[in-house]
Design an enzyme around this catalytic site. Structure first.
Site, PDB file in Angstrom:
ATOM      1  N   ARG A 186       0.825  -1.215   0.000  1.00 60.04           N
ATOM      2  CA  ARG A 186       0.000   0.000   0.000  1.00 60.04           C
ATOM      3  C   ARG A 186       0.859   1.264   0.000  1.00 60.04           C
ATOM      4  O   ARG A 186       0.378   2.354  -0.276  1.00 60.04           O
ATOM      5  CB  ARG A 186      -0.985  -0.024   1.183  1.00 60.04           C
ATOM      6  CG  ARG A 186      -1.979   1.114   1.148  1.00 60.04           C
ATOM      7  CD  ARG A 186      -3.270   0.912   1.964  1.00 60.04           C
ATOM      8  NE  ARG A 186      -3.200  -0.104   2.973  1.00 60.04           N
ATOM      9  CZ  ARG A 186      -2.640   0.074   4.202  1.00 60.04           C
ATOM     10  NH1 ARG A 186      -2.146   1.236   4.536  1.00 60.04           N
ATOM     11  NH2 ARG A 186      -2.613  -0.918   5.060  1.00 60.04           N
ATOM     12  N   TYR A 233     -16.858  16.477 -15.313  1.00 57.92           N
ATOM     13  CA  TYR A 233     -17.206  15.084 -15.041  1.00 57.92           C
ATOM     14  C   TYR A 233     -18.225  15.063 -13.908  1.00 57.92           C
ATOM     15  O   TYR A 233     -17.984  15.594 -12.829  1.00 57.92           O
ATOM     16  CB  TYR A 233     -15.943  14.298 -14.673  1.00 57.92           C
ATOM     17  CG  TYR A 233     -16.143  12.809 -14.700  1.00 57.92           C
ATOM     18  CD1 TYR A 233     -16.383  12.153 -15.901  1.00 57.92           C
ATOM     19  CD2 TYR A 233     -16.097  12.063 -13.542  1.00 57.92           C
ATOM     20  CE1 TYR A 233     -16.571  10.780 -15.943  1.00 57.92           C
ATOM     21  CE2 TYR A 233     -16.286  10.692 -13.571  1.00 57.92           C
ATOM     22  CZ  TYR A 233     -16.523  10.057 -14.779  1.00 57.92           C
ATOM     23  OH  TYR A 233     -16.714   8.707 -14.805  1.00 57.92           O
ATOM     24  N   ASP A 288      -8.000  18.774 -14.213  1.00 58.88           N
ATOM     25  CA  ASP A 288      -8.259  17.421 -14.695  1.00 58.88           C
ATOM     26  C   ASP A 288      -8.057  17.474 -16.203  1.00 58.88           C
ATOM     27  O   ASP A 288      -8.875  18.020 -16.943  1.00 58.88           O
ATOM     28  CB  ASP A 288      -9.685  16.998 -14.332  1.00 58.88           C
ATOM     29  CG  ASP A 288     -10.038  15.600 -14.836  1.00 58.88           C
ATOM     30  OD1 ASP A 288      -9.398  15.134 -15.808  1.00 58.88           O
ATOM     31  OD2 ASP A 288     -10.962  14.982 -14.281  1.00 58.88           O
ATOM     32  N   LYS A 344      -8.518   6.287 -19.614  1.00 57.40           N
ATOM     33  CA  LYS A 344      -8.865   6.766 -20.951  1.00 57.40           C
ATOM     34  C   LYS A 344      -7.642   6.669 -21.879  1.00 57.40           C
ATOM     35  O   LYS A 344      -7.178   5.588 -22.142  1.00 57.40           O
ATOM     36  CB  LYS A 344      -9.442   8.184 -20.855  1.00 57.40           C
ATOM     37  CG  LYS A 344     -10.440   8.374 -19.698  1.00 57.40           C
ATOM     38  CD  LYS A 344     -11.731   7.598 -19.878  1.00 57.40           C
ATOM     39  CE  LYS A 344     -12.602   7.565 -18.627  1.00 57.40           C
ATOM     40  NZ  LYS A 344     -12.898   8.845 -17.993  1.00 57.40           N
TER      41      LYS A 344
HETATM   42  C1  LIG Z   1     -13.419   9.180 -16.680  1.00 56.06           C
HETATM   43  C2  LIG Z   1     -13.106  10.475 -16.073  1.00 56.06           C
HETATM   44  C3  LIG Z   1     -12.889  10.594 -14.696  1.00 56.06           C
HETATM   45  C4  LIG Z   1     -13.025   9.429 -13.760  1.00 56.06           C
HETATM   46  O1  LIG Z   1     -12.064   8.469 -14.022  1.00 56.06           O
HETATM   47  P1  LIG Z   1     -12.254   6.892 -13.670  1.00 56.06           P
HETATM   48  O2  LIG Z   1     -10.965   6.312 -14.086  1.00 56.06           O
HETATM   49  O3  LIG Z   1     -13.428   6.428 -14.456  1.00 56.06           O
HETATM   50  O4  LIG Z   1     -12.514   6.824 -12.205  1.00 56.06           O
HETATM   51  C5  LIG Z   1     -12.560  11.847 -14.195  1.00 56.06           C
HETATM   52  N1  LIG Z   1     -12.465  12.919 -15.006  1.00 56.06           N
HETATM   53  C6  LIG Z   1     -12.688  12.839 -16.327  1.00 56.06           C
HETATM   54  C7  LIG Z   1     -12.550  14.054 -17.152  1.00 56.06           C
HETATM   55  C8  LIG Z   1     -13.008  11.613 -16.905  1.00 56.06           C
HETATM   56  O5  LIG Z   1     -13.240  11.555 -18.204  1.00 56.06           O
END
Ligand SMILES: *Cc1c(COP(=O)(O)O)cnc(C)c1O
Length: 401
Positions: A61, A114, A186, A211
């Site tokens: 961890r 998001y 983000d 992604k």
């Molecule tokens: C998909 C996404 C998230 C969340 O990510 P996960 O890996 O699904 O938890 C956060 N911000 C954006 C812009 C996203 O496209």
């Protein structure tokens, strides 16, 4: 020497000489790390107690060599001192907000973000006396008006989902700094290939590595990149919360990252071609893609981004049912959420993330019944455009069954 990002996606962060002279990074599938004797353990604990940096590991961890290699690579790509991997993008977002906010503090979010991030703040953090204001993206006056004495940070995505709005990062940073606030971006939709928010002054960058970074629709992970100090604080919080990335996932991510620059270059090109095709189609009412001159943020995007990405949102000149027929008639992209992987994905936004809202509620936040989000994959762009063309043709000529 500062090689091109494509070179760094392959080589950065990895030790040149790996165990057993392996070329690729091994998966250290272990939960714990052992000590040779009690003196060895005591020396390690002493170093920890004194806050001295040690390279050896103790427990899964708190760190893992496969995970650490990916963290070094991602820190390099985003130009940060350090990076920290998480079990998902949402784990990166939530641990970051929990770490840099406290009871009695206020956070500003930009809209068209998001949905789960907004929900975490407005439905979860409120229970811990954290307050939030959501301001329209790109509205500097609303942003400045929202700043209060207890405001700690500004959190924004760029580009946003689903309308692909682009935040002027240097401008956002300028406002934040005037008020002593942290800026957290983000940058999932951009990737370090298209945008490097730290170089533009942001304090921390977050990605859902699920992604583009992973790139193969086969893993969930998240990452935060920033200064050693900020990442150190996140690492301490993660050690308590436990939302770590496991070594096998880290290996898949490392493997995916090797082709990041190639994939994103393809998706940038294909995204622009698809957006142009859709813009010229009589059945398409509106296209949201920052690479198109008609997009409200085209100038900002052209200034700060190297490419506009592989996600194109658009509205058809159609109702909910006809739009559904169009999506169903597509043969190449799969129907489903997410983006950034090899397989193209498409979704009718009203039927996915905003399903429980009424048509009127959706319209109020600009989500029309005919809004479609298409995530270009690694298919040939001419094939994809031909597919879009036949699906548009079929949707508008086939009578509903
Ligand atoms: C998909 C996404 C998230 C969340 O990510 P996960 O890996 O699904 O938890 C956060 N911000 C954006 C812009 C996203 O496209």
């Amino acid at each position: 020497m500062c090689p091109d990002l494509s070179t760094r996606t392959v080589y950065a962060g990895e030790e040149r000489l790996k165990p057993h002279h392996a070329l690729t990074m091994p998966i250290f599938q272990t939960s714990t790390f052992t000590f040779t004797d009690t003196a060895d353990m005591a020396a390690f604990m002493e170093a920890q107690a004194q806050g001295r940096e040690t390279t050896r590991l103790e427990y899964g961890r708190y760190g893992n060599p496969t995970v650490a290699a990916v963290e070094r690579k991602l820190a390099d790509l985003d130009g940060g001192e350090a990076a920290l991997l998480f079990s998902s993008g949402m784990a990166a977002v939530t641990v970051t907000l929990l770490t840099f906010l406290a009871a009695g503090s206020h956070v500003i979010l930009t809209d068209d973000s998001y949905r789960r991030t907004r929900q975490f703040v407005t439905e979860f953090l409120v229970r811990y006396q954290v307050e939030a204001t959501i301001v329209p993206i790109g509205d500097d006056e609303a942003l400045e008006a929202a700043i209060r004495p207890d405001t700690r940070l500004i959190f924004s995505e760029t580009p946003t989902n689903p309308r692909l709005r682009v935040v002027d990062v240097p401008r956002l940073v300028e406002i934040a700094r005037q008020h002593g606030l942290l800026t957290i971006i983000d940058s999932t939709f951009a990737t370090p290939i298209n945008l490097r928010p730290l170089a533009l002054g942001a304090d921390l960058v977050i990605h859902s590595a699920t992604k583009y970074l992973g790139g193969h629709n086969d893993l969930l992970a998240g990452v935060a990149v920033g200064s050693r100090e900020m990442i150190g604080r996140l690492r301490q919080a993660q050690a308590l919360i436990g939302a770590i990335c496991d070594p096998h996932t880290a290996y898949l991510l490392l493997r995916g990252l090797k082709t990041l620059a190639l994939r994103v270059a393809h998706q940038n090109r294909a995204g622009l071609e698809v957006a142009r095709f859709l813009e010229g189609h009589p059945r398409v009412r509106r296209v949201y893609y920052p690479g198109l001159p008609g997009h409200p943020d085209h100038a900002v995007a052209s200034r700060q981004m190297r490419g506009f990405g592989g996600v194109v949102s658009f509205e058809l000149d159609a109702d909910l049912e006809t739009t559904g027929r169009f999506v169903d008639a597509l043969r190449i992209p799969y129907i489903g959420p997410s983006f950034g992987g090899a397989e193209g994905l498409v979704e009718q936004v009203a039927l996915s993330a905003y399903y429980e809202l009424s048509s009127e509620e959706r319209a109020a936040i600009g989500i029309s019944d005919s809004l479609v989000r298409l995530a270009v994959g690694l298919e040939d762009v001419a094939d994809l455009i031909a597919d879009l063309e036949q699906a548009l043709e079929r949707a508008f000529t086939t009578a509903p069954a």
